[in-house]
Scaffold this active site. Sequence first.
Site, PDB file in Angstrom:
ATOM      1  N   TYR A 146       0.890  -1.197  -0.082  1.00  0.00           N
ATOM      2  CA  TYR A 146      -0.102   0.034  -0.225  1.00  0.00           C
ATOM      3  C   TYR A 146       1.014   1.134  -0.046  1.00  0.00           C
ATOM      4  O   TYR A 146       1.832   1.482   0.874  1.00  0.00           O
ATOM      5  CB  TYR A 146      -0.892  -0.099   1.343  1.00  0.00           C
ATOM      6  CG  TYR A 146      -1.702   1.256   1.461  1.00  0.00           C
ATOM      7  CD1 TYR A 146      -3.012   1.492   0.432  1.00  0.00           C
ATOM      8  CD2 TYR A 146      -1.737   2.124   2.430  1.00  0.00           C
ATOM      9  CE1 TYR A 146      -3.742   2.561   0.795  1.00  0.00           C
ATOM     10  CE2 TYR A 146      -2.240   3.123   2.584  1.00  0.00           C
ATOM     11  CZ  TYR A 146      -3.421   3.215   1.780  1.00  0.00           C
ATOM     12  OH  TYR A 146      -4.212   4.514   1.748  1.00  0.00           O
ATOM     13  N   ASP A 241       9.368   2.775  -0.354  1.00  0.00           N
ATOM     14  CA  ASP A 241       8.119   3.339   0.432  1.00  0.00           C
ATOM     15  C   ASP A 241       8.500   2.845   2.017  1.00  0.00           C
ATOM     16  O   ASP A 241       8.246   1.643   2.394  1.00  0.00           O
ATOM     17  CB  ASP A 241       6.866   2.832  -0.022  1.00  0.00           C
ATOM     18  CG  ASP A 241       5.693   3.354   0.885  1.00  0.00           C
ATOM     19  OD1 ASP A 241       5.908   3.907   1.828  1.00  0.00           O
ATOM     20  OD2 ASP A 241       4.669   3.560   0.196  1.00  0.00           O
ATOM     21  N   LYS A 274       5.328   8.906   9.227  1.00  0.00           N
ATOM     22  CA  LYS A 274       5.176   8.214  10.403  1.00  0.00           C
ATOM     23  C   LYS A 274       6.228   8.812  11.546  1.00  0.00           C
ATOM     24  O   LYS A 274       6.040   9.885  12.294  1.00  0.00           O
ATOM     25  CB  LYS A 274       4.884   6.706  10.481  1.00  0.00           C
ATOM     26  CG  LYS A 274       3.766   6.486   9.754  1.00  0.00           C
ATOM     27  CD  LYS A 274       3.366   4.834   9.676  1.00  0.00           C
ATOM     28  CE  LYS A 274       2.386   4.334   8.712  1.00  0.00           C
ATOM     29  NZ  LYS A 274       0.862   5.007   9.157  1.00  0.00           N
TER      30      LYS A 274
END
Length: 434
Positions: A146, A241, A274
């Site tokens: 994702y 990612d 994050k």
Amino acid sequence: MTPSTETNETLFARAQRVIPGGVNSPVRAFRAVGGTPRFVQRAQGPYFWDAEGRRYIDYIGSWGPMILGHGHPVVLQAVQAAALDGFSFGAPTEREIELAEAILRLVPSMDMVRLVSSGTEAAMSGIRLARGATGRHKLIKFEGCYHGHADALLVKAGSGLATFGNPTSAGVPPEVVKHTVVLEYNNIDMLEQAFATHGNELACLVIEPIAGNMNFVRASVPFMQRCRELCTQYGALLVFDEVMTGCRVALGSAQSVYARELPGFEPDMTIMGKVIGGGMPLAAFGAKRAVMQHLAPLGPVYQAGTLSGNPVATACGLATLNEISKPGFFDDLSARTRRLVSGLTGAAKAAGVPFCGDAEGGMFGFFLLPELPQNYGQVMQSDSPRFNRLFHGMLDRGIYFAPALYEAGFVSAAHTDDDIAETVAAASEVFKTL
């Protein structure tokens, strides 16, 4: 915070009248596991308390950012001081430079970074930059990975060798994803054939090196080595990612984990989020100088953001990175996370429940399967009804795992040995009921 006068149920009923599904991000709705979401009133250290005053040991940590735990005093002080100076300026600040410099020290595969406000924004912008820098349109992604909800990345694989994606969301026209090639994770043969077919048209290959959105699945070292070799051979950019894994699985992120086995290994572009924001809306994407200079205002690839480099968010992120850079931090965090996975594995074995788990740094995952899966198809074989019973059994005992079978978990520096022991003891009880 004063405890709510309402219950989780009444709050959820109110929320569903004014917010689609009652939540502002779908996985929070408990649709996968059933039941009523817990409405958090406050959090501290490794715990949060819901509207009814119930305490939970938190293993989602805001889905990864809270690596120090909630309300860390040093981070809190930095945020409070920054807020007093102003919430947002829409102009450059020195702290943006300091945070960028800190990120580049930790992840030296990048020469420059651009700060943004979310992982989706970083991934979307990174893909645009890869296309602009290479002059190509096609990209490879992997089923089960994702990369945010940008249109071109909301695709899944069909059957066959290298299926062009079909949208997995309404509102995404097929022509938007026609340049997206979706492959099976950890499948070297499929990877090689995709490059042989499309290699000269590929702008980039984007991958979660340790996938956290099909729970916890590692890219094998041979597979990652082949990704690097083929991208180099065909002139495509290898895009990592690391929104979830960045500064979470290791101080140098997942790419440093692969460099242990593959000396000199590095991606061409890195997407982060994050942990680098410490719980504030902050993310980044970066690459070598030659690639980043294609980005406006230096080059023709446009990207902008009103709140990019927000002064309060950068203060939070910088304080967090300073704390996790202290000697021994990741040794302690890794040991604590491994103790959790080992304890859960032992409890499941004692109860005769098929179970396997894995961890790296402060990130972990587990499956109700006899052995670790290597791709999304294998992940889907996990026992979903049994997981739902496990989730609710743990929730009833004050343990909050991700309310979905396909999400990784997170341990923070604030979790204690007693927290781990309490979690394993609760699991021992619940596994016996499955």
